[in-house]
Scaffold this motif. Structure first.
Motif, PDB file in Angstrom:
ATOM      1  N   ARG A 100       0.834  -1.206   0.000  1.00  0.00           N
ATOM      2  CA  ARG A 100       0.000   0.000   0.000  1.00  0.00           C
ATOM      3  C   ARG A 100       0.866   1.252   0.000  1.00  0.00           C
ATOM      4  O   ARG A 100       0.576   2.221  -0.709  1.00  0.00           O
ATOM      5  CB  ARG A 100      -0.904   0.002   1.234  1.00  0.00           C
ATOM      6  CG  ARG A 100      -1.710   1.293   1.400  1.00  0.00           C
ATOM      7  CD  ARG A 100      -2.247   1.470   2.801  1.00  0.00           C
ATOM      8  NE  ARG A 100      -1.166   1.604   3.774  1.00  0.00           N
ATOM      9  CZ  ARG A 100      -1.325   1.484   5.090  1.00  0.00           C
ATOM     10  NH1 ARG A 100      -2.510   1.222   5.603  1.00  0.00           N
ATOM     11  NH2 ARG A 100      -0.299   1.619   5.900  1.00  0.00           N
ATOM     12  N   ASP A 101       1.925   1.241   0.802  1.00  0.00           N
ATOM     13  CA  ASP A 101       2.761   2.426   0.981  1.00  0.00           C
ATOM     14  C   ASP A 101       3.803   2.604  -0.124  1.00  0.00           C
ATOM     15  O   ASP A 101       4.501   3.611  -0.152  1.00  0.00           O
ATOM     16  CB  ASP A 101       3.450   2.374   2.341  1.00  0.00           C
ATOM     17  CG  ASP A 101       2.456   2.424   3.500  1.00  0.00           C
ATOM     18  OD1 ASP A 101       1.289   2.826   3.280  1.00  0.00           O
ATOM     19  OD2 ASP A 101       2.838   2.035   4.616  1.00  0.00           O
ATOM     20  N   SER A 102       3.904   1.633  -1.014  1.00  0.00           N
ATOM     21  CA  SER A 102       4.857   1.724  -2.127  1.00  0.00           C
ATOM     22  C   SER A 102       4.219   2.492  -3.286  1.00  0.00           C
ATOM     23  O   SER A 102       3.041   2.838  -3.249  1.00  0.00           O
ATOM     24  CB  SER A 102       5.233   0.314  -2.596  1.00  0.00           C
ATOM     25  OG  SER A 102       4.169  -0.250  -3.360  1.00  0.00           O
ATOM     26  N   GLY A 103       4.966   2.689  -4.317  1.00  0.00           N
ATOM     27  CA  GLY A 103       4.444   3.312  -5.529  1.00  0.00           C
ATOM     28  C   GLY A 103       3.936   2.290  -6.536  1.00  0.00           C
ATOM     29  O   GLY A 103       3.666   2.641  -7.683  1.00  0.00           O
ATOM     30  N   LEU A 104       3.826   1.044  -6.111  1.00  0.00           N
ATOM     31  CA  LEU A 104       3.406  -0.030  -7.012  1.00  0.00           C
ATOM     32  C   LEU A 104       2.032   0.253  -7.607  1.00  0.00           C
ATOM     33  O   LEU A 104       1.101   0.626  -6.892  1.00  0.00           O
ATOM     34  CB  LEU A 104       3.371  -1.365  -6.260  1.00  0.00           C
ATOM     35  CG  LEU A 104       2.962  -2.595  -7.071  1.00  0.00           C
ATOM     36  CD1 LEU A 104       3.996  -2.893  -8.153  1.00  0.00           C
ATOM     37  CD2 LEU A 104       2.808  -3.800  -6.143  1.00  0.00           C
ATOM     38  N   GLU A 105       1.924   0.047  -8.908  1.00  0.00           N
ATOM     39  CA  GLU A 105       0.644   0.219  -9.589  1.00  0.00           C
ATOM     40  C   GLU A 105      -0.112  -1.114  -9.542  1.00  0.00           C
ATOM     41  O   GLU A 105       0.402  -2.134  -9.987  1.00  0.00           O
ATOM     42  CB  GLU A 105       0.887   0.637 -11.037  1.00  0.00           C
ATOM     43  CG  GLU A 105      -0.340   1.134 -11.738  1.00  0.00           C
ATOM     44  CD  GLU A 105      -0.012   1.748 -13.084  1.00  0.00           C
ATOM     45  OE1 GLU A 105      -0.431   1.158 -14.093  1.00  0.00           O
ATOM     46  OE2 GLU A 105       0.669   2.789 -13.116  1.00  0.00           O
ATOM     47  N   PHE A 106      -1.318  -1.097  -8.972  1.00  0.00           N
ATOM     48  CA  PHE A 106      -2.169  -2.285  -8.904  1.00  0.00           C
ATOM     49  C   PHE A 106      -3.613  -1.831  -8.937  1.00  0.00           C
ATOM     50  O   PHE A 106      -3.906  -0.646  -8.814  1.00  0.00           O
ATOM     51  CB  PHE A 106      -1.872  -3.117  -7.636  1.00  0.00           C
ATOM     52  CG  PHE A 106      -2.028  -2.359  -6.343  1.00  0.00           C
ATOM     53  CD1 PHE A 106      -3.272  -2.204  -5.746  1.00  0.00           C
ATOM     54  CD2 PHE A 106      -0.922  -1.805  -5.715  1.00  0.00           C
ATOM     55  CE1 PHE A 106      -3.420  -1.493  -4.561  1.00  0.00           C
ATOM     56  CE2 PHE A 106      -1.052  -1.097  -4.525  1.00  0.00           C
ATOM     57  CZ  PHE A 106      -2.309  -0.941  -3.955  1.00  0.00           C
ATOM     58  N   ASP A 107      -4.510  -2.790  -9.080  1.00  0.00           N
ATOM     59  CA  ASP A 107      -5.927  -2.441  -9.079  1.00  0.00           C
ATOM     60  C   ASP A 107      -6.509  -2.608  -7.678  1.00  0.00           C
ATOM     61  O   ASP A 107      -7.037  -1.675  -7.111  1.00  0.00           O
ATOM     62  CB  ASP A 107      -6.705  -3.284 -10.087  1.00  0.00           C
ATOM     63  CG  ASP A 107      -8.144  -2.806 -10.222  1.00  0.00           C
ATOM     64  OD1 ASP A 107      -8.343  -1.585 -10.394  1.00  0.00           O
ATOM     65  OD2 ASP A 107      -9.058  -3.632 -10.136  1.00  0.00           O
ATOM     66  N   GLN A 108      -6.404  -3.830  -7.134  1.00  0.00           N
ATOM     67  CA  GLN A 108      -6.913  -4.077  -5.780  1.00  0.00           C
ATOM     68  C   GLN A 108      -5.878  -4.825  -4.957  1.00  0.00           C
ATOM     69  O   GLN A 108      -5.217  -5.737  -5.449  1.00  0.00           O
ATOM     70  CB  GLN A 108      -8.200  -4.896  -5.814  1.00  0.00           C
ATOM     71  CG  GLN A 108      -9.378  -4.152  -6.386  1.00  0.00           C
ATOM     72  CD  GLN A 108     -10.663  -4.953  -6.307  1.00  0.00           C
ATOM     73  OE1 GLN A 108     -10.673  -6.182  -6.254  1.00  0.00           O
ATOM     74  NE2 GLN A 108     -11.784  -4.251  -6.289  1.00  0.00           N
ATOM     75  N   LEU A 109      -5.793  -4.437  -3.714  1.00  0.00           N
ATOM     76  CA  LEU A 109      -4.943  -5.085  -2.723  1.00  0.00           C
ATOM     77  C   LEU A 109      -5.854  -5.380  -1.538  1.00  0.00           C
ATOM     78  O   LEU A 109      -6.400  -4.447  -0.940  1.00  0.00           O
ATOM     79  CB  LEU A 109      -3.806  -4.145  -2.310  1.00  0.00           C
ATOM     80  CG  LEU A 109      -2.893  -4.596  -1.183  1.00  0.00           C
ATOM     81  CD1 LEU A 109      -2.057  -5.797  -1.600  1.00  0.00           C
ATOM     82  CD2 LEU A 109      -1.994  -3.445  -0.756  1.00  0.00           C
ATOM     83  N   ILE A 110      -6.047  -6.659  -1.242  1.00  0.00           N
ATOM     84  CA  ILE A 110      -6.980  -7.032  -0.176  1.00  0.00           C
ATOM     85  C   ILE A 110      -6.284  -7.959   0.817  1.00  0.00           C
ATOM     86  O   ILE A 110      -5.779  -9.018   0.444  1.00  0.00           O
ATOM     87  CB  ILE A 110      -8.241  -7.729  -0.747  1.00  0.00           C
ATOM     88  CG1 ILE A 110      -8.931  -6.806  -1.765  1.00  0.00           C
ATOM     89  CG2 ILE A 110      -9.195  -8.115   0.382  1.00  0.00           C
ATOM     90  CD1 ILE A 110     -10.028  -7.495  -2.562  1.00  0.00           C
ATOM     91  N   LEU A 111      -6.274  -7.547   2.069  1.00  0.00           N
ATOM     92  CA  LEU A 111      -5.795  -8.384   3.158  1.00  0.00           C
ATOM     93  C   LEU A 111      -6.934  -9.330   3.511  1.00  0.00           C
ATOM     94  O   LEU A 111      -7.991  -8.884   3.972  1.00  0.00           O
ATOM     95  CB  LEU A 111      -5.423  -7.521   4.365  1.00  0.00           C
ATOM     96  CG  LEU A 111      -5.064  -8.256   5.653  1.00  0.00           C
ATOM     97  CD1 LEU A 111      -3.819  -9.107   5.467  1.00  0.00           C
ATOM     98  CD2 LEU A 111      -4.884  -7.240   6.779  1.00  0.00           C
ATOM     99  N   GLU A 112      -6.756 -10.622   3.237  1.00  0.00           N
ATOM    100  CA  GLU A 112      -7.784 -11.611   3.558  1.00  0.00           C
ATOM    101  C   GLU A 112      -7.414 -12.228   4.904  1.00  0.00           C
ATOM    102  O   GLU A 112      -6.697 -13.215   4.978  1.00  0.00           O
ATOM    103  CB  GLU A 112      -7.899 -12.652   2.450  1.00  0.00           C
ATOM    104  CG  GLU A 112      -8.404 -12.049   1.146  1.00  0.00           C
ATOM    105  CD  GLU A 112      -8.762 -13.084   0.106  1.00  0.00           C
ATOM    106  OE1 GLU A 112      -9.208 -14.196   0.473  1.00  0.00           O
ATOM    107  OE2 GLU A 112      -8.592 -12.778  -1.089  1.00  0.00           O
ATOM    108  N   THR A 113      -7.906 -11.599   5.955  1.00  0.00           N
ATOM    109  CA  THR A 113      -7.516 -11.924   7.325  1.00  0.00           C
ATOM    110  C   THR A 113      -7.789 -13.372   7.708  1.00  0.00           C
ATOM    111  O   THR A 113      -6.923 -14.046   8.260  1.00  0.00           O
ATOM    112  CB  THR A 113      -8.231 -10.966   8.308  1.00  0.00           C
ATOM    113  OG1 THR A 113      -7.996  -9.623   7.884  1.00  0.00           O
ATOM    114  CG2 THR A 113      -7.718 -11.141   9.711  1.00  0.00           C
TER     115      THR A 113
END
Length: 146
Positions: A100-113
């Motif tokens: 999240r804190d990087s400059g990485l380009e992505f569409d969705q990042l989901i923490l699946e707890t």
């Protein structure tokens, strides 16, 4: 077949559910091209998280396999744009926060707890949506990280 330097097609199509269904979970040529984009994204994820090998727990799922595992019809997995992973040393929350804190380009990042994994998609929409899903497939996603 190698999709990128560190990621193979086999690890992105491996599925116990597909085996149980006797489904080869083979991507179409179009989805194979999407998987190459996803593997390139995972190369960046691997580098951002210290370079250690990542365990891909789920990648491409054809529509039959996606439905069988409880995936949503709009999931990026059947398009070949998503993967779920674990890191050998970092917790899923640590991984999600670093990405999240990087400059990485992505569409969705989901923490699946509940499953202790991180889902990331590289759909070209590149909306950088970040959230947490606490209770598994088909449960609400809260669009923020703890």
């Amino acid at each position: 077949m190698q999709l990128s330097e560190h990621f193979s097609l086999e690890e992105f199509i491996r599925s116990d559910t597909a085996k149980q269904l006797k489904n080869d979970n083979k991507p179409t040529p179009k989805h194979l091209e999407h998987l190459k984009i996803t593997a390139a994204g995972f190369e960046k994820v691997r580098a951002l998280l210290g370079g250690q090998p990542l365990e891909i727990t789920s990648g491409y799922r054809n529509p039959v396999v996606n439905k069988a595992v409880g995936g949503t019809p709009t999931s990026a997995h059947p398009m070949g744009y998503a993967g779920d992973f674990r890191h050998p040393e970092l917790t899923p929350l640590e991984c999600a926060r670093k990405l999240r804190d990087s400059g990485l380009e992505f569409d969705q990042l989901i923490l699946e707890t509940s499953r202790k994994i991180v889902h990331i998609s590289f759909d070209p929409k590149a909306r950088r949506m970040v959230g947490e899903q606490k209770k598994g497939p088909n449960t609400p996603i809260v669009w923020k990280l703890p």
